[in-house]
Design a protein around this motif. Structure first.
Motif, mmCIF file in Angstrom:
data_model
loop_
_atom_site.group_PDB
_atom_site.id
_atom_site.type_symbol
_atom_site.label_atom_id
_atom_site.label_comp_id
_atom_site.label_asym_id
_atom_site.label_seq_id
_atom_site.Cartn_x
_atom_site.Cartn_y
_atom_site.Cartn_z
ATOM 1 N N UNK A 776 0.901 -1.293 -0.038
ATOM 2 C CA UNK A 776 -0.009 0.067 -0.057
ATOM 3 C C UNK A 776 0.908 1.233 -0.034
ATOM 4 N N UNK A 777 0.348 2.355 -0.725
ATOM 5 C CA UNK A 777 0.887 3.756 -0.594
ATOM 6 C C UNK A 777 -0.296 4.554 0.001
ATOM 7 N N UNK A 778 0.088 4.935 1.189
ATOM 8 C CA UNK A 778 -1.169 5.829 1.720
ATOM 9 C C UNK A 778 -0.835 7.333 1.848
ATOM 10 N N UNK A 779 -1.627 8.168 1.686
ATOM 11 C CA UNK A 779 -1.412 9.672 1.955
ATOM 12 C C UNK A 779 -0.299 9.864 0.693
ATOM 13 N N UNK A 780 -0.646 9.494 -0.419
ATOM 14 C CA UNK A 780 0.201 9.689 -1.457
ATOM 15 C C UNK A 780 0.745 11.128 -1.645
ATOM 16 N N UNK A 781 -0.008 12.125 -1.487
ATOM 17 C CA UNK A 781 0.158 13.581 -1.458
ATOM 18 C C UNK A 781 0.954 14.296 -0.254
ATOM 19 N N UNK A 782 1.078 13.320 0.643
ATOM 20 C CA UNK A 782 1.699 13.710 2.088
ATOM 21 C C UNK A 782 1.126 14.808 2.718
ATOM 22 N N UNK A 783 -0.351 14.657 2.885
ATOM 23 C CA UNK A 783 -1.149 15.732 3.545
ATOM 24 C C UNK A 783 -0.649 15.863 5.083
ATOM 25 N N UNK A 784 -0.688 16.888 5.565
ATOM 26 C CA UNK A 784 -0.540 16.955 7.210
ATOM 27 C C UNK A 784 -2.121 17.326 7.527
ATOM 28 N N UNK A 785 -2.720 16.427 8.525
ATOM 29 C CA UNK A 785 -3.933 16.620 8.758
ATOM 30 C C UNK A 785 -3.861 15.863 10.347
ATOM 31 N N UNK A 786 -5.017 16.197 10.903
ATOM 32 C CA UNK A 786 -5.273 15.858 12.332
ATOM 33 C C UNK A 786 -6.674 15.712 12.520
ATOM 34 N N UNK A 787 -7.187 14.472 12.562
ATOM 35 C CA UNK A 787 -8.772 14.162 12.656
ATOM 36 C C UNK A 787 -9.479 15.059 13.991
ATOM 37 N N UNK A 788 -10.612 15.209 13.874
ATOM 38 C CA UNK A 788 -11.315 15.979 14.797
ATOM 39 C C UNK A 788 -11.089 15.663 16.159
#
Length: 807
Positions: A776-788
């Protein structure tokens, strides 16, 4: 040349008899058309038994022409046929995978197997195959793969499910029919679900909405039922041996995982052993997103002195790494076709791990805590069940008795920056359970399910303060009153009426009585409460009624109305802890149960099995809600706790909540092998706070996921997107606004939870019947996020590679 018809008929019978007497059949997977080794073939009384070889072939020469042959495999639906019929089908048997079969059968709705089409409530399922393809790191991540469950994390060793606006102690977790919820399940985020090994799960059923009739207190928002793998019998004198081994690596947290399980099957005995070990390093977040999520500093103790260190790589969240081991032993004994005994032993433990959201809590120009760790989270369960079938009993067709013992251990260790005092608060819970569940078919159109349940929990809790320089310890305030007890006794019944294939009606009632006792004498040395004891003695009657109507092949309607409740537990009536910066929760001895009243309307549309739509809308009213609110202690609104002047709070029956939502799922089958599947959830809700309506804390932002899957020969491909909407400052609950350091900042300088998405690709290749590779290759665009509401950011670009070997 013309032959008489009688001669032709005689010749055909003679030829067929000769062919059928020397007959080899081939067993294949109905979808992949691959041969299935290890399928057991036997007659009704099991005097004739054969097993398919590596090519899925078996000789059935010993069976009579019209004798019933039963085909059984651990991972496939049971199949029955005769030698004569098999000869007319080219001696080929196509078996249906258990993952398909499980989607049509559910157990959690009544403790016994029912067709999913007979259940008015929404239930989503995950099979062992679904979990293997999703390749989750924990069982919390596996739940997230359903698309209907939002997962909050305060640290890497976490995973707190949110279902339809409810979470934590308003959701119930069950393992093999035994409830995991105990007397100290809290209203704050909890991570007990990670104690369940995803490699040991055979299937998971999640009931969306109330499950109080079958499971009692806590099942307000939903029930997560995990059913672990069972031993497979040989059905003959020879040993049936099956082994699996998995290794996995993940780049975002340098995960190293190893798993193995082994099945030993005899004619009447089966044994299954499962072992999993996982080691995680610190988690790396993505490169593109809010700068507020970056970790610029952390604390390190150098030569006994706490020192603020500039993080050389602010995308590395430190410390978040930990390790975990899971063990499971199952024993199955089947002395007769109508009698089964099952023993299950489960053990899980983590290492000590940091609570990341507390470790990044600022104070002044630095950080507040030098240490804030959870001690090892340990869980042990032993459960024994006996199941008996009867064809002549007036009271039951199937009866199942279950006894279980669980032991939970957890602790919290914290120390303020540059303080000499380390505080340790440790808890244990011993939990006993007895269940008796029965099923009785009353007629061709109606069935009755009923049972009784008894639960007993005893809580152990102590507090300790240690001087890190002298290593001297003194007793301090404990999180809970030591030796507190919580008991529940209940009886329930459920009735199903199914007059035809198009209509089903189900209803049920449960009466539950809860008794809890807590003694605060020891803690009053520190708290000076105006009382020494607290008790709960309350009963609750809950009910449900629902219909499922299928007027034609295209449309399916379902409607369900239910009531549910949650009785105060020891966490509610006796906890002492710092709930948020500058606040401390103290015991309250005047609590009553909270009640929920809900309804759900669902519609499914099926257009020739090419396009499927699954929609549901729901509404829940929570009355007398147990929530944390400001309080007074001996007339004071603030007290000194752990060296900090803190606002006094307590759990109170102080609110009403209104929660509503809409869910839509879509599936498009472009071809047999190319499919699109999507799920989207819209949730809203408010509660009353001193006459003012404010957002409910556990209302997640709208969220969803979309998968495009393609199966080609031995390949499975899955391209998928996961996405969350924004939750603005105005939509944040008051308790979340006080944690602004966990959130991004909007244009007005206020905290909010931004929208985010990840793009992902997964491929699975079946090298052989025994060897499988998943990448698997997850978060391909390398987003910085934090779920609520989470205290830790999600993984950045992440490469996952696993290898599975089965024999």
């Amino acid at each position: 040349m013309n032959f008489p018809k009688s001669i032709l008929t005689l010749f055909s019978i003679l030829f067929f008899t000769i062919v059928a007497s020397a007959q080899t059949i081939t067993v294949k997977d109905k979808i992949s058309n691959e041969p299935i080794p290890g399928v057991v073939l036997y007659n009704f009384n099991k005097t004739k038994i054969v097993v398919t070889d590596i090519d899925g072939k078996a000789s059935i020469d010993d069976f009579f022409l019209n004798e019933l042959i039963i085909f059984q495999s651990y991972t496939y639906k049971k199949f029955e046929s005769s030698k004569a019929i098999l000869a007319t089908n080219n001696n080929t048997v196509l078996m249906i995978s258990e993952s398909e079969n499980l989607s049509q059968v559910v157990v959690s709705a009544s403790k016994f197997e029912q067709s999913k089409r007979d259940i008015p409530q929404s239930i989503v399922s995950l099979s062992a195959n679904d979990i293997a393809i999703a390749n989750p790191q924990t069982s919390a991540d596996a739940l997230q793969a359903t698309g209907n469950i939002f997962i909050q994390k305060s640290q890497l060793g976490g995973g707190s499910p949110i279902i339809r606006g409810f979470s934590t102690n308003r959701l119930l977790i069950a393992v093999d029919g035994v409830r995991m919820n105990n007397a100290i399940f809290r209203g704050g985020n909890l991570q007990n679900v990670i104690s369940i090994d995803p490699f040991a799960i055979q299937r998971t059923e999640v009931t969306l909405g109330s499950g109080s009739v079958v499971y009692g207190s806590d099942a307000i928002g939903g029930v997560m039922s995990f059913y672990t793998k069972k031993p497979q019998l040989s059905f003959k004198d020879e040993l049936f041996l099956k082994t699996n081994a998995v290794v996995r690596y993940s780049s975002a947290n340098n995960e190293k995982t190893a798993h193995t399980d082994i099945n030993l099957g005899y004619k009447k005995w089966g044994f299954l052993t499962s072992i999993s070990y996982t080691d995680f390093d610190d988690l790396r977040m993505g490169s593109h997103g809010p700068d507020e999520y970056l970790q610029t500093q952390y604390v390190e103790t150098i030569n006994g002195v706490d020192t603020l260190i500039d993080n050389p790589d602010p995308q590395i969240q430190s410390p978040t790494g930990y390790n975990q081991i899971n063990l499971m032993q199952k024993v199955h004994y089947e002395p007769a076709d109508n009698l089964k005994f099952d023993l299950g032993l489960h053990f899980s433990t983590t290492s000590e791990y940091g609570r990341y959201d507390r470790l990044i809590r600022p104070e002044g120009t630095g950080l507040r805590s030098a240490e804030w760790n959870y001690g090892p989270q340990k869980w042990f369960m032993s459960n024994f069940s006996a199941t008996k079938l009867s064809s002549n009993s007036s009271f039951y067709d199937k009866i199942q008795a279950t006894v279980a013992y669980q032991n939970f251990q957890e602790s919290r260790i914290d120390r303020t920056f540059q303080s000499d005092t380390r505080r340790t608060r440790s808890e244990t819970v011993d939990a006993l359970l007895f269940n008796l569940d029965l099923e009785k078919t009353l007629s061709e159109t109606s069935s009755l399910f009923y049972g009784i349940e008894y639960l007993y929990n005893i809580v152990g809790s102590y507090g300790l303060e240690t001087n890190i320089n002298t290593n001297q310890s003194t007793v301090s305030i404990s999180r809970y009153p030591d030796d507190a007890t919580w008991q529940s006794i209940a009886a329930y019944t459920s009735y199903k009426y199914r007059p035809n294939e198009k209509f089903v009606f189900q209803s049920g009632l449960r009466y539950n009585h809860i008794v809890a006792n807590a003694d605060f004498t020891a803690n009053n040395t520190f708290l000076n409460l105006p009382f020494n004891t607290s008790k709960v003695n309350a009963g609750a009657l809950t009910g449900t009624a629902g219909i499922r109507w299928i007027p034609n092949k295209t449309i399916e309607w379902n409607f369900n109305a239910s009531t549910a409740f949650r009785a105060p537990n020891i966490d509610d009536i006796g906890k002492v802890f710092d709930s948020e910066p500058g606040s401390v929760v103290v015991p309250n001895n005047g609590l009553n149960p909270e009640y929920a009243y809900g309804a759900e309307l669902g519609l499914k549309l099926n257009f020739e099995n090419v396009v499927r739509l699954d929609m549901a809308t729901y509404y829940t009213f929570l009355d007398n809600a147990l929530i944390r609110r400001n309080f007074t202690l001996n007339g004071q609104t603030e007290i000194l706790y752990d060296g900090e002047l803190s606002t006094v709070q307590a759990i109170q029956n102080a609110s009403e909540e209104y929660i509503y939502g809409f869910e839509v799922g879509a599936e498009i089958n472009f071809t047999k092998n190319l499919k699109l599947k999507s799920q989207y959830n819209i949730i809203g809700g408010v509660e009353e706070d001193n006459g003012i309506e404010v957002p409910v804390r556990h209302i997640a932002p709208n969220f969803g996921r979309t998968h495009l899957t393609w199966q080609f020969k031995k390949w499975n491909f899955d391209a998928f997107a996961i996405y969350n909407d924004e939750l603005s400052f105005e939509d944040l609950a008051p308790s979340e606004i006080n944690k602004e350091y966990l959130y991004a900042t909007d244009e007005n300088g206020n905290p909010y939870s931004p929208s985010w998405y990840t793009l992902n690709l997964r491929a699975q290749f079946k090298v052989s019947d025994s060897f499988e590779i998943t990448a698997s290759l997850e978060n391909i665009t390398d987003q910085r996020y934090r779920p609520y509401s989470s205290g830790i950011s999600g993984a950045g670009r992440n490469f996952i590679f696993s290898v599975t070997y089965s024999l």
